[in-house]
Design a protein around this motif. Sequence first.
Motif, PDB file in Angstrom:
ATOM      1  N   GLY A 187      52.501  35.263  51.886  1.00  0.00           N
ATOM      2  CA  GLY A 187      53.823  35.694  51.436  1.00  0.00           C
ATOM      3  C   GLY A 187      53.815  36.757  50.350  1.00  0.00           C
ATOM      4  O   GLY A 187      54.763  36.876  49.581  1.00  0.00           O
ATOM      5  N   PHE A 188      52.764  37.562  50.286  1.00  0.00           N
ATOM      6  CA  PHE A 188      52.693  38.653  49.314  1.00  0.00           C
ATOM      7  C   PHE A 188      53.813  39.652  49.574  1.00  0.00           C
ATOM      8  O   PHE A 188      54.039  40.057  50.707  1.00  0.00           O
ATOM      9  CB  PHE A 188      51.323  39.341  49.418  1.00  0.00           C
ATOM     10  N   ASP A 189      54.515  40.049  48.521  1.00  0.00           N
ATOM     11  CA  ASP A 189      55.591  41.034  48.640  1.00  0.00           C
ATOM     12  C   ASP A 189      55.152  42.317  47.935  1.00  0.00           C
ATOM     13  O   ASP A 189      55.239  42.419  46.713  1.00  0.00           O
ATOM     14  CB  ASP A 189      56.875  40.499  48.006  1.00  0.00           C
ATOM     15  N   PRO A 190      54.667  43.307  48.694  1.00  0.00           N
ATOM     16  CA  PRO A 190      54.133  44.514  48.066  1.00  0.00           C
ATOM     17  C   PRO A 190      55.181  45.339  47.310  1.00  0.00           C
ATOM     18  O   PRO A 190      54.827  46.155  46.471  1.00  0.00           O
ATOM     19  CB  PRO A 190      53.555  45.304  49.240  1.00  0.00           C
ATOM     20  N   GLN A 215      51.996  41.957  40.793  1.00  0.00           N
ATOM     21  CA  GLN A 215      50.708  42.618  40.952  1.00  0.00           C
ATOM     22  C   GLN A 215      50.637  43.270  42.317  1.00  0.00           C
ATOM     23  O   GLN A 215      51.360  42.903  43.248  1.00  0.00           O
ATOM     24  CB  GLN A 215      49.535  41.655  40.725  1.00  0.00           C
ATOM     25  N   ILE A 216      49.762  44.271  42.404  1.00  0.00           N
ATOM     26  CA  ILE A 216      49.553  44.979  43.660  1.00  0.00           C
ATOM     27  C   ILE A 216      48.053  45.020  43.931  1.00  0.00           C
ATOM     28  O   ILE A 216      47.245  44.817  43.027  1.00  0.00           O
ATOM     29  CB  ILE A 216      50.151  46.402  43.645  1.00  0.00           C
ATOM     30  N   VAL A 225      45.866  44.381  40.534  1.00  0.00           N
ATOM     31  CA  VAL A 225      46.213  44.901  39.214  1.00  0.00           C
ATOM     32  C   VAL A 225      47.688  44.633  38.938  1.00  0.00           C
ATOM     33  O   VAL A 225      48.482  44.425  39.871  1.00  0.00           O
ATOM     34  CB  VAL A 225      45.935  46.422  39.098  1.00  0.00           C
ATOM     35  N   GLY A 226      48.051  44.659  37.656  1.00  0.00           N
ATOM     36  CA  GLY A 226      49.455  44.554  37.299  1.00  0.00           C
ATOM     37  C   GLY A 226      50.222  45.762  37.812  1.00  0.00           C
ATOM     38  O   GLY A 226      49.719  46.887  37.762  1.00  0.00           O
ATOM     39  N   ARG A 227      51.406  45.528  38.332  1.00  0.00           N
ATOM     40  CA  ARG A 227      52.216  46.612  38.888  1.00  0.00           C
ATOM     41  C   ARG A 227      52.469  47.711  37.858  1.00  0.00           C
ATOM     42  O   ARG A 227      52.400  48.889  38.185  1.00  0.00           O
ATOM     43  CB  ARG A 227      53.543  46.076  39.423  1.00  0.00           C
ATOM     44  N   THR A 228      52.746  47.332  36.628  1.00  0.00           N
ATOM     45  CA  THR A 228      53.123  48.341  35.624  1.00  0.00           C
ATOM     46  C   THR A 228      51.939  48.860  34.819  1.00  0.00           C
ATOM     47  O   THR A 228      51.840  50.054  34.572  1.00  0.00           O
ATOM     48  CB  THR A 228      54.194  47.793  34.661  1.00  0.00           C
ATOM     49  N   GLU A 280      44.025  38.480  37.648  1.00  0.00           N
ATOM     50  CA  GLU A 280      43.526  37.425  38.516  1.00  0.00           C
ATOM     51  C   GLU A 280      44.425  37.255  39.741  1.00  0.00           C
ATOM     52  O   GLU A 280      45.654  37.244  39.624  1.00  0.00           O
ATOM     53  CB  GLU A 280      43.434  36.115  37.738  1.00  0.00           C
ATOM     54  N   ILE A 281      43.790  37.117  40.892  1.00  0.00           N
ATOM     55  CA  ILE A 281      44.530  36.881  42.133  1.00  0.00           C
ATOM     56  C   ILE A 281      45.236  35.535  42.015  1.00  0.00           C
ATOM     57  O   ILE A 281      44.612  34.523  41.716  1.00  0.00           O
ATOM     58  CB  ILE A 281      43.591  36.892  43.352  1.00  0.00           C
ATOM     59  N   VAL A 282      46.528  35.545  42.243  1.00  0.00           N
ATOM     60  CA  VAL A 282      47.342  34.338  42.039  1.00  0.00           C
ATOM     61  C   VAL A 282      47.385  33.476  43.305  1.00  0.00           C
ATOM     62  O   VAL A 282      47.162  33.955  44.412  1.00  0.00           O
ATOM     63  CB  VAL A 282      48.784  34.713  41.621  1.00  0.00           C
ATOM     64  N   ASP A 283      47.663  32.173  43.092  1.00  0.00           N
ATOM     65  CA  ASP A 283      47.978  31.300  44.215  1.00  0.00           C
ATOM     66  C   ASP A 283      49.409  31.609  44.633  1.00  0.00           C
ATOM     67  O   ASP A 283      50.198  32.005  43.804  1.00  0.00           O
ATOM     68  CB  ASP A 283      47.859  29.829  43.806  1.00  0.00           C
ATOM     69  N   PRO A 284      49.798  31.508  45.867  1.00  0.00           N
ATOM     70  CA  PRO A 284      49.034  30.971  46.994  1.00  0.00           C
ATOM     71  C   PRO A 284      48.128  31.993  47.682  1.00  0.00           C
ATOM     72  O   PRO A 284      47.440  31.642  48.632  1.00  0.00           O
ATOM     73  CB  PRO A 284      50.129  30.514  47.948  1.00  0.00           C
ATOM     74  N   ILE A 285      48.106  33.233  47.190  1.00  0.00           N
ATOM     75  CA  ILE A 285      47.267  34.248  47.839  1.00  0.00           C
ATOM     76  C   ILE A 285      45.804  33.828  47.813  1.00  0.00           C
ATOM     77  O   ILE A 285      45.125  33.853  48.837  1.00  0.00           O
ATOM     78  CB  ILE A 285      47.473  35.631  47.181  1.00  0.00           C
ATOM     79  N   ARG A 286      45.307  33.428  46.636  1.00  0.00           N
ATOM     80  CA  ARG A 286      43.906  33.017  46.521  1.00  0.00           C
ATOM     81  C   ARG A 286      43.588  31.839  47.445  1.00  0.00           C
ATOM     82  O   ARG A 286      42.568  31.820  48.125  1.00  0.00           O
ATOM     83  CB  ARG A 286      43.562  32.651  45.083  1.00  0.00           C
ATOM     84  N   ALA A 287      44.475  30.853  47.475  1.00  0.00           N
ATOM     85  CA  ALA A 287      44.242  29.667  48.313  1.00  0.00           C
ATOM     86  C   ALA A 287      44.127  30.046  49.787  1.00  0.00           C
ATOM     87  O   ALA A 287      43.280  29.514  50.513  1.00  0.00           O
ATOM     88  CB  ALA A 287      45.362  28.651  48.104  1.00  0.00           C
ATOM     89  N   GLU A 288      44.963  30.964  50.236  1.00  0.00           N
ATOM     90  CA  GLU A 288      44.904  31.399  51.638  1.00  0.00           C
ATOM     91  C   GLU A 288      43.672  32.255  51.895  1.00  0.00           C
ATOM     92  O   GLU A 288      43.049  32.153  52.949  1.00  0.00           O
ATOM     93  CB  GLU A 288      46.185  32.139  52.029  1.00  0.00           C
TER      94      GLU A 288
END
Length: 138
Positions: free
Chosen positions: A46-49, A54-55, A114-117, A123-131
């Motif tokens: 569910g990453f929203d670019p 973060q991107i 990286v941080g968007r701004t 750090e890669i956040v959950d749930p992205i890291r978990a997947e």
Amino acid sequence: MNSDYLHWQSIPTRWKDNDVYGHVNNAVHYSLMDTAINEWMITVPGFDPLESDQIALCVESHCVYKAEVSFPDTIELGLRVGKLGRSSVRWEAGLYRRSDGGLIAEGYFVHVFVGRTDRRPSEIVDPIRAEMQKLVIA
């Protein structure tokens, strides 16, 4: 096809993918890998670019070409995570011809989150890291 890849996508080639030599141009392979990775990121964890804090920036990519493929072939693209770090991930992809299972190309992309701004590694956040963990190869 290689069972070490844990996520698969079928991608039909397009008429415009062929170059003057009659096969899919090398730049298309990179585009297909990039598309498969981002499609997975958006649909699975569910990453929203467009809205995420973060991107993921591509800091390295590589492709080894093994065989030709031409329109109207369909490509089966396998995806896995070769290395999962604190703020980075190495995506590995195998591109196979559907008609005969022949290996077309193997490649990888390294993304740093990286941080968007501030554009500083984060750090890669959950749930992205978990997947992503589910795609890590042994």
